[in-house]
Design a protein around this motif. Structure first.
Motif, PDB file in Angstrom:
ATOM      1  N   LEU A   1       0.818  -1.204   0.154  1.00 32.56           N
ATOM      2  CA  LEU A   1      -0.046  -0.236   0.021  1.00 32.56           C
ATOM      3  C   LEU A   1       0.700   1.193  -0.002  1.00 32.56           C
ATOM      4  CD1 LEU A   1      -2.874  -0.935   2.425  1.00 32.56           C
ATOM      5  CD2 LEU A   1      -3.128  -0.773  -0.119  1.00 32.56           C
ATOM      6  N   LEU A   2       1.936   1.330   0.849  1.00 29.69           N
ATOM      7  CA  LEU A   2       2.978   2.298   0.862  1.00 29.69           C
ATOM      8  C   LEU A   2       3.527   2.822  -0.646  1.00 29.69           C
ATOM      9  CD1 LEU A   2       4.338   4.466   2.615  1.00 29.69           C
ATOM     10  CD2 LEU A   2       6.166   2.847   2.942  1.00 29.69           C
ATOM     11  N   LYS A   3       4.089   1.640  -1.300  1.00 24.29           N
ATOM     12  CA  LYS A   3       4.370   1.803  -2.631  1.00 24.29           C
ATOM     13  C   LYS A   3       3.374   2.410  -3.563  1.00 24.29           C
ATOM     14  CE  LYS A   3       7.707   1.506  -5.652  1.00 24.29           C
ATOM     15  NZ  LYS A   3       8.879   2.042  -5.661  1.00 24.29           N
ATOM     16  N   LEU A   4       2.355   1.528  -3.512  1.00 24.34           N
ATOM     17  CA  LEU A   4       1.023   1.950  -4.316  1.00 24.34           C
ATOM     18  C   LEU A   4       0.792   3.447  -4.355  1.00 24.34           C
ATOM     19  CD1 LEU A   4      -0.634  -1.356  -4.638  1.00 24.34           C
ATOM     20  CD2 LEU A   4       0.625  -0.336  -6.559  1.00 24.34           C
TER      21      LEU A   4
ATOM     22  N   PRO B   1      12.945   1.873   4.132  1.00 26.33           N
ATOM     23  CA  PRO B   1      13.449   2.711   5.112  1.00 26.33           C
ATOM     24  C   PRO B   1      12.038   2.775   5.953  1.00 26.33           C
ATOM     25  CG  PRO B   1      13.825   3.799   2.850  1.00 26.33           C
ATOM     26  CD  PRO B   1      13.085   2.623   2.530  1.00 26.33           C
ATOM     27  N   PHE B   2      11.028   2.664   5.465  1.00 27.19           N
ATOM     28  CA  PHE B   2       9.875   2.757   6.641  1.00 27.19           C
ATOM     29  C   PHE B   2       9.950   1.544   7.538  1.00 27.19           C
ATOM     30  CE2 PHE B   2       5.797   0.947   7.611  1.00 27.19           C
ATOM     31  CZ  PHE B   2       5.184   2.128   8.119  1.00 27.19           C
TER      32      PHE B   2
ATOM     33  N   LEU C   1      10.561   9.583   9.990  1.00 26.74           N
ATOM     34  CA  LEU C   1      10.058   9.159   8.673  1.00 26.74           C
ATOM     35  C   LEU C   1       9.820  10.680   8.109  1.00 26.74           C
ATOM     36  CD1 LEU C   1       7.599   6.525   9.436  1.00 26.74           C
ATOM     37  CD2 LEU C   1       9.709   6.140   8.339  1.00 26.74           C
ATOM     38  N   GLY C   2       9.953  11.793   8.785  1.00 27.61           N
ATOM     39  CA  GLY C   2       9.966  12.891   8.046  1.00 27.61           C
ATOM     40  C   GLY C   2       8.506  13.675   7.991  1.00 27.61           C
TER      41      GLY C   2
ATOM     42  N   THR D   1      14.642  13.313   4.805  1.00 29.94           N
ATOM     43  CA  THR D   1      14.613  12.530   5.913  1.00 29.94           C
ATOM     44  C   THR D   1      13.946  11.129   5.934  1.00 29.94           C
ATOM     45  OG1 THR D   1      13.879  14.741   7.280  1.00 29.94           O
ATOM     46  CG2 THR D   1      13.486  12.721   8.274  1.00 29.94           C
ATOM     47  N   TYR D   2      13.076  10.992   5.010  1.00 35.40           N
ATOM     48  CA  TYR D   2      12.548   9.625   5.164  1.00 35.40           C
ATOM     49  C   TYR D   2      13.495   8.515   4.478  1.00 35.40           C
ATOM     50  CZ  TYR D   2       9.525   5.868   3.285  1.00 35.40           C
ATOM     51  OH  TYR D   2       9.006   4.381   3.065  1.00 35.40           O
ATOM     52  N   PHE D   3      14.522   9.044   3.538  1.00 40.31           N
ATOM     53  CA  PHE D   3      15.403   8.079   2.881  1.00 40.31           C
ATOM     54  C   PHE D   3      16.589   8.012   3.710  1.00 40.31           C
ATOM     55  CE2 PHE D   3      12.542   8.739  -0.755  1.00 40.31           C
ATOM     56  CZ  PHE D   3      12.403   7.401  -1.192  1.00 40.31           C
TER      57      PHE D   3
END
Length: 425
Positions: free
Chosen positions: A246-249, A257-258, A290-291, A415-417
């Motif tokens: 779901l996160l990717k889509l 990273p998540f 996670l930013g 921040t996320y990556f």
């Protein structure tokens, strides 16, 4: 040594030593001094107190952190008219993931048939707590006394009150700007307090899990092994496959990273078995690691801890099929659909405290005409499963926060990556 590794070591040691302690206490004719030391002094004394203090410290921060963060996020919105759209997206995503969770649970349970070998007869001995009617849950969202709502930890009412205050502060010109600055300062102070508290996490986790396994052990696991495996399999699939997909889509972001950054929060949730108690840690992870901007995180995380109970929905789906099979009762397709709908609605009124899923399970069973006595079959192992499903619950809260933030332009990609961003050693 990183905090994650410290917590993992504490968890492993607590489970091993707690299980060993439970086995020693079962030895016939055990020396009275040794029994006193292991049971009264350690299990029921030092470690029980340590665990309670740790959970109390987490809960201490929940209401002030949620209130201050949410007021802070809303009052600093440049366009407050976007708040309704943000809220709608968040709620729809939470309900959608809950529907997917219980559908997955029903499919796995129907395939593996965990209750096929259990033969139970009805005796009417179990009387579960009476579930709160849905109409009362919906009516109770709006507070008549905000101070009372805070004192009782009624998160939905606290969220509504914070939203109203935030909107008012944001529309009060210079007066609101001064008040908003104070809220921003308080938000920084409270987040620092969360960081300080996390330093004590390994000790609190050890105390909680040692007490649990010293009292219950793992003896009941074998009796309901297939049921437990079905629930755990559904939880792992949902947490490690459905959420990343779901996160990717929905956001286009890599889920790696998540998943890596959620480990600390998941360990906190596992040890406390309470989504509400873990809110401070989840909020810190979502914002600093996670930013996600405060205006999204401060709304999505506490709301998720209140209405997003995917792990609980999975347990209810598997338990419903298990109980039906144990009592040799058949469920129709209409019953399955009713289970999905009821579990989704029940999750809205499920408080984020340990064991509350069993109360809402009674509501689900009533809707499809299954015997409530079946709840007694799974009580013995529910505490262990509760820890795992709480970790899944807070993972869903964070995933929805990231997706909504990405759609709102409120996510810091750097921040996320950055795998080291916001990391606490």
């Amino acid at each position: 040594m990183s905090l994650t590794r410290q917590i993992l070591i504490a968890m492993t040691a607590a489970i091993v030593l707690g299980g060993l302690t439970q086995q020693i206490l079962l030895i016939p004719g055990l020396n009275s001094v040794l029994h006193y030391v292991l049971n009264d002094l350690l299990t029921q004394g030092v470690f029980l107190l340590g665990g309670k203090l740790f959970v109390a410290s987490l809960k201490l921060l929940v209401v002030p952190l949620v209130f201050v963060s949410l007021v802070c996020g809303v009052c600093h919105l440049r366009d407050q008219s976007s708040l309704g759209w943000l809220s709608l997206k968040t709620i729809v995503l939470y309900l959608a993931t809950t529907g997917l969770a219980i559908s997955l649970a029903l499919l796995l349970a129907s395939w593996w048939q965990p209750g096929a070998g259990v033969h139970m007869a009805l005796d009417g001995s179990y009387q579960p707590p009476k579930p709160t009617p849905l109409i009362d849950v919906l009516a109770g969202i709006f507070p008549s006394n905000p101070i009372q709502a805070m004192a009782q930890g009624n998160m939905l009412q606290v969220i509504v009150f914070a939203l109203l205050i935030g909107v008012a502060v944001g529309r009060s010109g210079d007066h609101g700007a001064r008040i908003g600055a104070h809220f921003s300062d308080w938000n920084e102070v409270l987040m620092k307090l969360v960081t300080l508290l996390m330093n004590f996490a390994p000790y609190g986790v050890f105390c909680l899990l040692f007490t649990l396994f010293a009292q219950q052990g793992i003896g009941k696991v074998g009796d309901l092994a297939i049921y437990m495996l079905t629930v755990v399999a559904a939880l792992l699939l949902h947490g490690l496959l459905v959420y990343p997909l779901l996160l990717k889509l929905l956001s286009g972001l890599s889920p790696v990273p998540f998943l890596l950054k959620m480990r600390n929060a998941q360990l906190f949730a596992f040890s406390t078995a309470s989504s509400t108690a873990t809110v401070p840690v989840t909020l810190r992870t979502v914002e600093q690691r996670l930013g996600v901007q405060n205006r999204v995180a401060a709304f999505a995380v506490p709301l998720g801890a209140t209405i997003n109970m995917d792990g609980t929905a999975i347990m209810q789906g598997v338990a419903t099929v298990f109980i039906a099979q144990a009592f040799q009762l058949d469920l129709s397709m209409t019953d399955y659909l009713l289970v999905v709908l009821t579990a989704m609605l029940a999750s809205i009124g499920t408080a984020g405290v340990p064991g509350v899923g069993l109360v809402t399970l009674a509501l689900v069973l009533q809707q499809v005409g299954l015997p409530l006595e079946g709840i007694a079959l799974i009580i013995g192992v529910d505490r262990i499963l509760d820890m795992i499903r709480t970790a899944v619950n807070i993972t869903g809260d964070a995933m929805v926060s990231v997706v909504v933030a990405r759609s709102e332009g409120a996510l810091n990609d750097d921040t996320y990556f950055n795998l080291r961003a916001g990391e606490q050693e």
